[in-house]
Structure formats: C-alpha cells, structure tokens
Design a protein around this motif. Structure first.
Motif, PDB file in Angstrom:
ATOM      1  N   GLN A   1       7.623  -3.884   3.107  1.00 55.05           N
ATOM      2  CA  GLN A   1       8.709  -3.188   1.983  1.00 55.05           C
ATOM      3  C   GLN A   1       8.084  -2.642   1.160  1.00 55.05           C
ATOM      4  O   GLN A   1       8.219  -1.190   0.826  1.00 55.05           O
ATOM      5  CB  GLN A   1      10.249  -3.480   1.644  1.00 55.05           C
ATOM      6  CG  GLN A   1       9.892  -4.533   1.100  1.00 55.05           C
ATOM      7  CD  GLN A   1      11.499  -5.535   0.887  1.00 55.05           C
ATOM      8  OE1 GLN A   1      12.481  -5.840   1.924  1.00 55.05           O
ATOM      9  NE2 GLN A   1      11.527  -6.180  -0.258  1.00 55.05           N
ATOM     10  N   GLY A   2       6.643  -3.162   0.133  1.00 56.42           N
ATOM     11  CA  GLY A   2       6.199  -2.014  -0.665  1.00 56.42           C
ATOM     12  C   GLY A   2       5.282  -1.110  -0.050  1.00 56.42           C
ATOM     13  O   GLY A   2       4.771  -0.500  -0.931  1.00 56.42           O
ATOM     14  N   CYS A   3       5.273  -0.796   1.386  1.00 59.93           N
ATOM     15  CA  CYS A   3       4.003  -0.186   1.375  1.00 59.93           C
ATOM     16  C   CYS A   3       4.678   1.374   1.476  1.00 59.93           C
ATOM     17  O   CYS A   3       6.203   0.902   2.773  1.00 59.93           O
ATOM     18  CB  CYS A   3       3.638  -0.240   3.182  1.00 59.93           C
ATOM     19  SG  CYS A   3       2.920  -1.832   2.893  1.00 59.93           S
ATOM     20  N   CYS A   4       4.696   2.425   1.631  1.00 59.69           N
ATOM     21  CA  CYS A   4       4.492   3.976   2.401  1.00 59.69           C
ATOM     22  C   CYS A   4       4.911   3.749   3.751  1.00 59.69           C
ATOM     23  O   CYS A   4       4.320   2.920   4.107  1.00 59.69           O
ATOM     24  CB  CYS A   4       3.973   5.090   1.767  1.00 59.69           C
ATOM     25  SG  CYS A   4       2.279   5.166   2.438  1.00 59.69           S
TER      26      CYS A   4
ATOM     27  N   ASN B   1      -4.432   6.205   2.801  1.00 58.16           N
ATOM     28  CA  ASN B   1      -4.609   4.722   3.296  1.00 58.16           C
ATOM     29  C   ASN B   1      -3.775   4.444   4.680  1.00 58.16           C
ATOM     30  O   ASN B   1      -4.199   3.820   5.532  1.00 58.16           O
ATOM     31  CB  ASN B   1      -4.957   3.827   2.016  1.00 58.16           C
ATOM     32  CG  ASN B   1      -5.882   3.999   1.295  1.00 58.16           C
ATOM     33  OD1 ASN B   1      -6.877   4.658   1.334  1.00 58.16           O
ATOM     34  ND2 ASN B   1      -5.336   2.944  -0.068  1.00 58.16           N
ATOM     35  N   ILE B   2      -3.044   3.961   4.316  1.00 56.83           N
ATOM     36  CA  ILE B   2      -1.577   3.854   5.677  1.00 56.83           C
ATOM     37  C   ILE B   2      -2.079   4.550   6.677  1.00 56.83           C
ATOM     38  O   ILE B   2      -2.128   3.842   8.089  1.00 56.83           O
ATOM     39  CB  ILE B   2      -0.264   4.323   5.363  1.00 56.83           C
ATOM     40  CG1 ILE B   2       0.529   2.934   3.727  1.00 56.83           C
ATOM     41  CG2 ILE B   2       0.518   3.753   6.914  1.00 56.83           C
ATOM     42  CD1 ILE B   2       0.676   2.329   4.647  1.00 56.83           C
ATOM     43  N   GLY B   3      -2.442   5.951   7.060  1.00 56.53           N
ATOM     44  CA  GLY B   3      -2.931   6.987   7.996  1.00 56.53           C
ATOM     45  C   GLY B   3      -4.497   6.201   8.344  1.00 56.53           C
ATOM     46  O   GLY B   3      -4.908   6.106   9.713  1.00 56.53           O
TER      47      GLY B   3
ATOM     48  N   ILE C   1       0.824  -1.148  -0.206  1.00 56.36           N
ATOM     49  CA  ILE C   1      -0.060   0.135   0.415  1.00 56.36           C
ATOM     50  C   ILE C   1       0.659   1.385   0.357  1.00 56.36           C
ATOM     51  O   ILE C   1       1.364   1.760   0.832  1.00 56.36           O
ATOM     52  CB  ILE C   1      -1.104   0.096   1.094  1.00 56.36           C
ATOM     53  CG1 ILE C   1      -1.659  -0.956   0.899  1.00 56.36           C
ATOM     54  CG2 ILE C   1      -1.888   1.228   1.547  1.00 56.36           C
ATOM     55  CD1 ILE C   1      -2.612  -0.921   2.511  1.00 56.36           C
ATOM     56  N   SER C   2       0.682   1.926  -1.090  1.00 58.41           N
ATOM     57  CA  SER C   2       1.167   3.353  -1.321  1.00 58.41           C
ATOM     58  C   SER C   2       1.248   4.269  -1.508  1.00 58.41           C
ATOM     59  O   SER C   2       1.731   5.566  -1.404  1.00 58.41           O
ATOM     60  CB  SER C   2       2.258   3.159  -2.720  1.00 58.41           C
ATOM     61  OG  SER C   2       1.290   3.159  -3.319  1.00 58.41           O
ATOM     62  N   ASN C   3      -0.032   4.761  -0.781  1.00 56.47           N
ATOM     63  CA  ASN C   3      -0.844   5.467  -0.312  1.00 56.47           C
ATOM     64  C   ASN C   3      -1.184   5.935   0.960  1.00 56.47           C
ATOM     65  O   ASN C   3      -1.736   5.292   1.428  1.00 56.47           O
ATOM     66  CB  ASN C   3      -2.539   5.404  -1.142  1.00 56.47           C
ATOM     67  CG  ASN C   3      -3.721   6.152  -0.964  1.00 56.47           C
ATOM     68  OD1 ASN C   3      -3.670   6.976   0.489  1.00 56.47           O
ATOM     69  ND2 ASN C   3      -3.787   7.251  -1.780  1.00 56.47           N
TER      70      ASN C   3
END
Length: 278
Positions: A157-160, A137-139, A132-134
C-alpha cells in the motif's frame, strides 16, 4: 458507434477528460486515463478478454480517427467515441495533447495479494515492490515484468497506483496485461508468498548472492525496495538477498533498472526465455 463531435470544452459528456494533468483520475472509483495509441490498444485487448479492465469512453483528435480505426474496432459498439479538433482538445486536457488519443477506463475488480497468489500456476514468477512512490519506476517495473514473462506484480500500500496516467504510459500498457494487486503491507505480501511455497529473493547492494547465481526453482519472487533506502533490514532478515555486480563508486542502480536486470537473469534460469525472446 459513429464518432460524436465535441465543439465545446465544457461539454459534460467529456467532463472526466478535463484538466487531466492537474487531476489524474486514478483512485477515483477505480477509473483512470489511458493516453496514446499503444495504451489504447492494450486497453482494447484487456476489455475484449473480459479481464480486469473495461472502457467507458474514448476521446480522440479528429485527424487520429482513421489511424486508430483498427483499434477502435476492438471495443464494444456501445463505447462512445468522441472527437474534437486540436484547439478544443487542448482546452479539455489543459495542455497540448500531441498524441491526440485518450480513453477513460475502469478497473472491474480489486484483488488482494493472497487472492492473486492463490490463482497463480505451479510454476510462477512474481515481482513484488515495496514503498515505491515514483510513477516512472512503477511503470517501468510493469514493463519489465511483461517483457520477461512474470505472472504477477504485487505492490504494497506504500506504492503509488500503477493506473496513474504517467505510470500507465511508461509501462506501455503493461499495467493492463500483467495481473497485479496493490494491497496490504510488506508483511502481508511476504506471508502470502511464503505460505504458497515461493522462494523469495530481495535485491540489495549487500546481497549474499550475485544475481546470476540465484538457483532456479518453480516458484520464485523478486522483491525491490525504495530508491536509496532499499528493503528494510527486517525484511532482508526473513528472505534471501541477491546483488547485481557493478563498477565501484555508485551505491546502487535505479529500482526499475535493477528489477529489469534481475528479472532477466531469473527468467533465463527458469527457462522462460529462448534466445532473448519469450
């Protein structure tokens, strides 16, 4: 420490706060920018608890000092507090900073997924996110995790980076309160969870079980994949999958929204919630 006035946007003492929109500090020696009163309060709590985060300095709009004095009292006396008038603060930040509250934080230590999982209690609820790079969304996923009592968040490691300024703000500071690891691959994280006896459930529109029918057990993990593609087929083949019922005509829910709904159901099944409150 009494507030220190800054009259020049080029003052080297506040260099880390310059042009924060263009050069976010996340990923730079573990430092990050916390923005807003709510996040400042969470940073004070994290610093005071001796946890994973500490505060290096604070920068405030001159007329915000009195309003956050109670929060400032929660920081150690050696954390410098700088103040500036609006025109100078806007020059420093590179845009109009209507919140008028910034802090420079630093993560004390990084943990691997295996280390974090090993430290969890016998009855645990974990959220995992893959690819998840958005930042929104992470927040939001961290905010959901905090709201429904999750014990940890695991990111591949692919997540922001959740310490990106916008992710931290969207999480309303939950990134600073929910233990997390951003490390390794999907396979690494799945292996750590399965070896520790977790029932692993992945969200998918084609899930075999409706989310409210997922059976409760002491150790559970909910996995969310990327927008659009979702979880890879090879991951779904290794775990149990759940779906969220919805009206026809739309492929799937937003990743953060789906995580929130599913976490609510799982937390209720585990007995973590009472009448809608922790």
């Amino acid at each position: 420490m009494a507030p220190i006035r800054i009259d020049d946007a080029d003052d080297p003492r506040i260099a880390e706060f310059r042009s924060i929109r263009e050069r976010d500090l996340t990923g730079r020696q573990g430092r990050f920018i916390a923005e807003g009163t709510v996040v400042l309060r969470m940073l004070a709590a994290a610093h005071g608890s001796g946890g994973d985060f500490l505060t290096e300095k604070i920068l405030l709009l001159e007329n915000r000092v009195a309003g956050v004095s109670e929060i400032l009292a929660g920081f150690p006396a050696d954390v410098p507090v700088y103040v500036a008038w609006a025109a100078v603060l806007d020059q420093i930040a590179g845009f109009h900073l209507h919140r008028g509250v910034l802090a420079l934080g630093r993560r004390r230590r990084e943990r691997t997924a295996s280390e974090l999982v090993a430290a969890l209690p016998e009855k645990a609820l974990v959220v995992a996110a893959f690819g998840i790079s958005n930042h929104d969304n992470i927040g939001s996923i961290f905010r959901n995790a905090a709201a429904f009592g999750a014990d940890a968040v695991l990111l591949d490691q692919g997540c922001c980076d959740p310490l990106y300024r916008k992710s931290l703000r969207v999480s309303v500071g939950a990134v600073l309160s929910v233990p997390y690891a951003r490390h390794g691959t999907m396979s690494d994280i799945l292996a750590a969870l399965m070896e520790s006896g977790f029932a692993v459930w992945g969200l998918s529109p084609a899930g075999s079980v409706e989310i409210r029918d997922v059976p409760a057990c002491d150790r559970m993990v909910l996995i969310t994949g990327t927008e659009g593609e979702g979880l890879p087929a090879e991951v779904l083949a290794r775990i149990q999958s759940a779906r969220i019922a919805q009206a026809p005509g739309l492929d799937s829910l937003n990743a953060a929204t789906a995580t929130g709904i599913a976490l609510y159901e799982i937390a209720m099944a585990q007995g973590r919630l009472s009448q809608g409150r922790l």
